[in-house]
Design a protein around this motif. Structure first.
Motif, PDB file in Angstrom:
ATOM      1  N   ARG A   1       0.832  -1.209   0.000  1.00 35.15           N
ATOM      2  CA  ARG A   1       0.000   0.000   0.000  1.00 35.15           C
ATOM      3  C   ARG A   1       0.869   1.263   0.000  1.00 35.15           C
ATOM      4  N   HIS A   2       1.888   1.281   0.834  1.00 37.77           N
ATOM      5  CA  HIS A   2       2.741   2.462   0.923  1.00 37.77           C
ATOM      6  C   HIS A   2       3.652   2.611  -0.298  1.00 37.77           C
ATOM      7  N   LEU A   3       4.091   1.510  -0.870  1.00 37.70           N
ATOM      8  CA  LEU A   3       4.857   1.605  -2.122  1.00 37.70           C
ATOM      9  C   LEU A   3       3.995   2.241  -3.218  1.00 37.70           C
ATOM     10  N   LEU A   4       2.730   1.841  -3.279  1.00 42.27           N
ATOM     11  CA  LEU A   4       1.809   2.400  -4.285  1.00 42.27           C
ATOM     12  C   LEU A   4       1.508   3.872  -4.034  1.00 42.27           C
ATOM     13  N   MET A   5       1.597   4.301  -2.791  1.00 40.77           N
ATOM     14  CA  MET A   5       1.381   5.721  -2.506  1.00 40.77           C
ATOM     15  C   MET A   5       2.620   6.546  -2.852  1.00 40.77           C
ATOM     16  N   CYS A   6       3.793   5.910  -2.856  1.00 41.54           N
ATOM     17  CA  CYS A   6       5.027   6.593  -3.231  1.00 41.54           C
ATOM     18  C   CYS A   6       5.180   6.683  -4.747  1.00 41.54           C
ATOM     19  N   TYR A   7       4.731   5.652  -5.420  1.00 41.11           N
ATOM     20  CA  TYR A   7       4.922   5.546  -6.867  1.00 41.11           C
ATOM     21  C   TYR A   7       3.690   4.871  -7.449  1.00 41.11           C
ATOM     22  N   GLU A   8       3.062   5.508  -8.401  1.00 42.78           N
ATOM     23  CA  GLU A   8       1.872   4.969  -9.040  1.00 42.78           C
ATOM     24  C   GLU A   8       2.237   4.425 -10.418  1.00 42.78           C
ATOM     25  N   PRO A   9       2.456   3.117 -10.508  1.00 42.19           N
ATOM     26  CA  PRO A   9       2.838   2.507 -11.789  1.00 42.19           C
ATOM     27  C   PRO A   9       1.690   2.560 -12.792  1.00 42.19           C
ATOM     28  N   PRO A  10       1.999   2.578 -14.066  1.00 45.28           N
ATOM     29  CA  PRO A  10       0.959   2.705 -15.081  1.00 45.28           C
ATOM     30  C   PRO A  10       0.027   1.504 -15.200  1.00 45.28           C
TER      31      PRO A  10
END
Length: 177
Positions: free
Chosen positions: A145-154
Motif C-alpha cells: 500500500r505504501h509503495l503504491l502511494m510513493c509511486y503509481e505505476p501505469p
C-alpha cells in the motif's frame, strides 16, 4: 492546390499525425513520500532481489510472502538507467511470490488477463524484470500500500488514498515571514 515539398504536402505538417499503435503509459511518483517511507514503516526492511522475467528464472523466486514489482526498459534514445520504469507493484499474501510469478507467466499469454498488465508484460518482454522483497505476511499488505502511494505505476488500477493511510506521518511546513 497544395504544393509538394519533398514527401510532404504544404498543408500537412510532417510532425503531426496519428500512429495506429500510439498509446501512453503514465507513472507518477511522490518524492516526499519516498523520502519519508522508512519513517512511516519503521522496522520494515525493504531489500529487493530480481530476476529476468522468463520461464527458466522462476526457480529463483522464493516460496515466501512479500511484495513484488515488474520493471521494463523504455529503450533508446533515453540514457542509461533512466530507461527503467516500474510498470506494476503487487503483493503476495494469499500465495507465495513463486506462485504469483507462475500466475504472471500464464497471464502474459492469456486473452483473459488484465489489459494494462498483460500489455505491459508483452511490450517490455525483452527487458522485463521481476523484483521481490521477502516480508513477514503481517507486513506485506501495508508495505505494498505504501509503495503504491510513493509511486503509481501505469499498470496498477487501484491506488490507495494517501490521506487515509499515510496519516500524519510527516508534515510539510512552510515558514511565514
Amino acid at each position: 492546390m497544395d504544393e509538394v515539398f519533398g514527401e510532404f504536402k504544404k498543408s500537412i505538417s510532417p510532425l503531426t499525425g496519428h500512429l495506429d499503435k500510439e498509446y501512453g503509459l503514465i507513472a507518477k511518483w511522490y518524492p516526499n513520500y519516498i523520502d519519508e517511507f522508512s519513517k512511516v514503516l519503521p522496522g520494515v526492511s525493504v531489500t529487493w532481489k530480481f530476476c529476468n522475467f522468463t520461464k527458466e528464472a522462476k526457480i529463483n523466486v522464493p516460496k515466501c510472502f512479500g511484495v513484488y514489482c515488474f520493471t521494463g526498459e523504455i529503450g533508446d534514445p533515453f540514457p542509461g538507467d533512466s530507461k527503467t520504469v516500474i510498470l506494476y507493484i503487487g503483493k503476495a499474501t494469499d500465495q507465495y511470490l513463486s506462485e504469483r510469478y507462475e500466475d504472471y507467466l500464464g497471464e502474459v499469454n492469456s486473452s483473459k488477463g488484465r489489459v494494462k498488465v498483460t500489455n505491459s508484460l508483452r511490450k517490455y518482454r525483452q527487458s522485463l524484470r521481476f523484483w521481490w522483497c521477502e516480508l513477514p505476511s503481517s507486513h506485506v499488505e501495508i508495505t505494498e500500500r505504501h509503495l503504491l502511494m510513493c509511486y503509481e505505476p501505469p499498470a496498477n488500477d487501484q491506488i490507495p488514498q494517501k490521506e487515509k493511510h499515510w496519516g500524519k506521518a510527516f508534515v510539510l511546513s512552510y515558514s511565514e515571514e
